[in-house]
Motif scaffolding. Structure first.
Motif, PDB file in Angstrom:
ATOM      1  N   THR A 127       0.825  -1.208   0.000  1.00  0.00           N
ATOM      2  CA  THR A 127       0.000   0.000   0.000  1.00  0.00           C
ATOM      3  C   THR A 127       0.857   1.255   0.000  1.00  0.00           C
ATOM      4  N   TYR A 133       2.347   1.642  -3.445  1.00  0.00           N
ATOM      5  CA  TYR A 133       1.310   2.092  -4.375  1.00  0.00           C
ATOM      6  C   TYR A 133       1.068   3.598  -4.208  1.00  0.00           C
ATOM      7  N   ASP A 185      -5.867   0.934   7.946  1.00  0.00           N
ATOM      8  CA  ASP A 185      -5.555  -0.321   7.270  1.00  0.00           C
ATOM      9  C   ASP A 185      -4.692  -1.248   8.123  1.00  0.00           C
ATOM     10  N   THR A 235      -5.312  -3.586  -0.795  1.00  0.00           N
ATOM     11  CA  THR A 235      -5.073  -2.275  -1.390  1.00  0.00           C
ATOM     12  C   THR A 235      -6.093  -1.979  -2.480  1.00  0.00           C
TER      13      THR A 235
END
Length: 464
Positions: free
Chosen positions: A388, A391, A418, A455
């Motif tokens: 994540t 990204y 998260d 994600t």
């Protein structure tokens, strides 16, 4: 006749060109966001520099790569990857990458970011795997104003710092009788000190006493042949404080290089104690302790006399320099005073956790870890998917390619929502603790978890 023949060739050429463009459009990703003509076949060259060859950095890179694929299309960028090793230092890798004039440099980890930054102030650098961008890049606060999260240079990226307020909550939730907290640090470990001080600030708000304990870096560990324990020697380095010393002039202490935050008199870091500290945790009195308190003064005098006699026989001088405490002795001291211990993300003590974990578990002391490596020997920790973060770093890169000024692109952070709460089942069993369903057992979780599975990626419709 000749003119007719040329006309036929021209018509055939036009039909072929239209067909070719149509084919390119059909194969072009629907999620293409860059405003380019369909006839443009651009391709960005990106150099990826990883500070270590480990799963964490590889997953960061995978998240970064997948983000560019989703937003740009995989045909529009090319990534060449280099990893720091004994043969190739971060300086060598950065110099090699810069010499090829890439469109962007992606870095994972502190050493590659610093090497890339020192090598170029023109090529855009997108970094992650960094706990403290402000400290790493030596960004000074101006006129006492808080940092606006921009670097003002050719660097942007996403911080890997976990949610520390969530770690404090985790400690409160996982500790049966939270009276006092031990904060471990090594003077060289600037990232750990940075996290420690944030953790301490939250403890202060909650009125929970804490005390710091200086644990010399394992790098300077010295073990003699007839020693079974880990004897540690004091380190020659000092590190900056997250609160003090950051913006001061760096003064070298007999070293040629003025490394930021190291060897600086203005950055000397000593162990601190909370204003709420009143002498350590209170333990229930045992029968043995009660009997000992009822002993006569004569017995105490006799014990003192016996100790003096033993010292005299051993020829031990009263002013003799004390022996360097072992790691076991230091951690035992922490356990005698604290009901919980905090070890932050990426701590330099990770390699000593087998020793630390054994002592803290035997003492019934809760250890809250900042990452899953330390979490293998701790009661609880938080997990944040590095995919994540990678990204999110890719989104920063897309902004740069779309024309945004990199010096004004703010440093991002992971989403604390998260994070997954993990507990060590083996230690929990010894503590006779049961955790709710909101927690996952660390080993079971890591064995089955797929990086990037949680994600949210960019889709053709533009929704995330």
């Amino acid at each position: 006749m000749k003119k007719r023949f040329l006309s036929l060739i021209l018509i055939a050429t036009m039909v072929f060109s239209m067909t070719a463009c149509g084919n390119k459009t059909d194969s072009q990703p629907d999620n293409e966001v860059k405003d380019e003509s369909e006839n443009d076949s651009y391709c960005y060259n990106i150099s990826a520099l990883l500070s270590e060859d480990n799963t964490y950095n590889q997953v960061l890179l995978q998240g970064f790569t997948d983000c560019l694929t989703d937003y740009l299309g995989q045909q529009h960028f090319k990534i060449s990857t280099a990893v720091v090793s004994e043969e190739n230092s971060s300086e060598m890798l950065a110099a090699r990458a810069i010499s090829k004039s890439p469109d962007m440099i992606f870095t994972a980890g502190k050493s590659t970011l610093l090497s890339a930054k020192s090598g170029t102030d023109i090529i855009p650098i997108v970094a992650t795997g960094i706990i403290d961008f402000k400290g790493t890049l030596r960004i000074a606060s101006l006129n006492g104003k808080s940092w606006d999260k921009t670097t003002g240079t050719n660097v942007t990226g996403v911080s890997s710092k976990p949610s520390i307020v969530d770690q404090v909550s985790l400690m409160i939730e996982a500790t049966k009788d939270l009276q006092t907290v031990g904060i471990l640090f090594s003077a060289e470990d600037t990232d750990a000190i940075y996290q420690n001080e944030i953790f301490e600030a939250y403890l202060n708000q909650a009125g929970i006493p804490w005390k710091e304990y200086l644990i010399p870096s394992p790098v300077d560990t010295t073990v003699t042949e007839d020693q079974n324990s880990t004897a540690l020697s004091a380190s020659k380095y000092v590190a900056f404080s997250a609160k003090q010393g950051m913006d001061n002039m760096v003064v070298s202490l007999g070293e040629a290089d003025e490394a930021p935050g190291l060897n600086s008199t203005s950055s000397t870091r000593v162990a601190l104690i909370s204003e709420f500290w009143e002498g350590g945790k209170l333990l229930p009195a045992t029968e043995t302790e009660t009997e000992a308190e009822a002993g006569s003064e004569d017995g105490e005098d006799a014990a003192a006399s016996d100790k003096s006699s033993k010292d005299a026989k051993s020829g031990k001088a009263s002013d003799e320099e004390e022996a360097v405490p072992t790691l076991e002795e230091l951690i035992s001291e922490v356990c005698s005073e604290c009901s919980a211990i905090y070890i932050p993300y990426g701590s330099s003590l990770s390699g000593e956790m087998d020793v630390i974990g054994d002592i803290t578990t035997a003492a019934g002391v809760t250890v809250v870890a900042g990452d899953t490596e330390v979490g293998q020997h701790s009661l609880v920790t938080l997990f944040q998917d590095p995919y994540t973060l990678g990204y999110a770093a890719g989104k920063k890169a897309v902004k740069v390619f779309n024309g945004d000024e990199i010096s004004s692109i703010k440093i991002g952070t992971g989403d604390g929502d998260d994070a997954v709460k993990l507990y060590n089942g083996e230690i929990a069993k010894k503590f006779e603790m049961e955790f709710p369903k909101s927690f996952k057992e660390i080993n079971e979780f890591l064995e089955t978890y797929e990086y990037g599975s949680t994600t949210t990626r960019y889709t053709a419709s533009g929704e995330e």
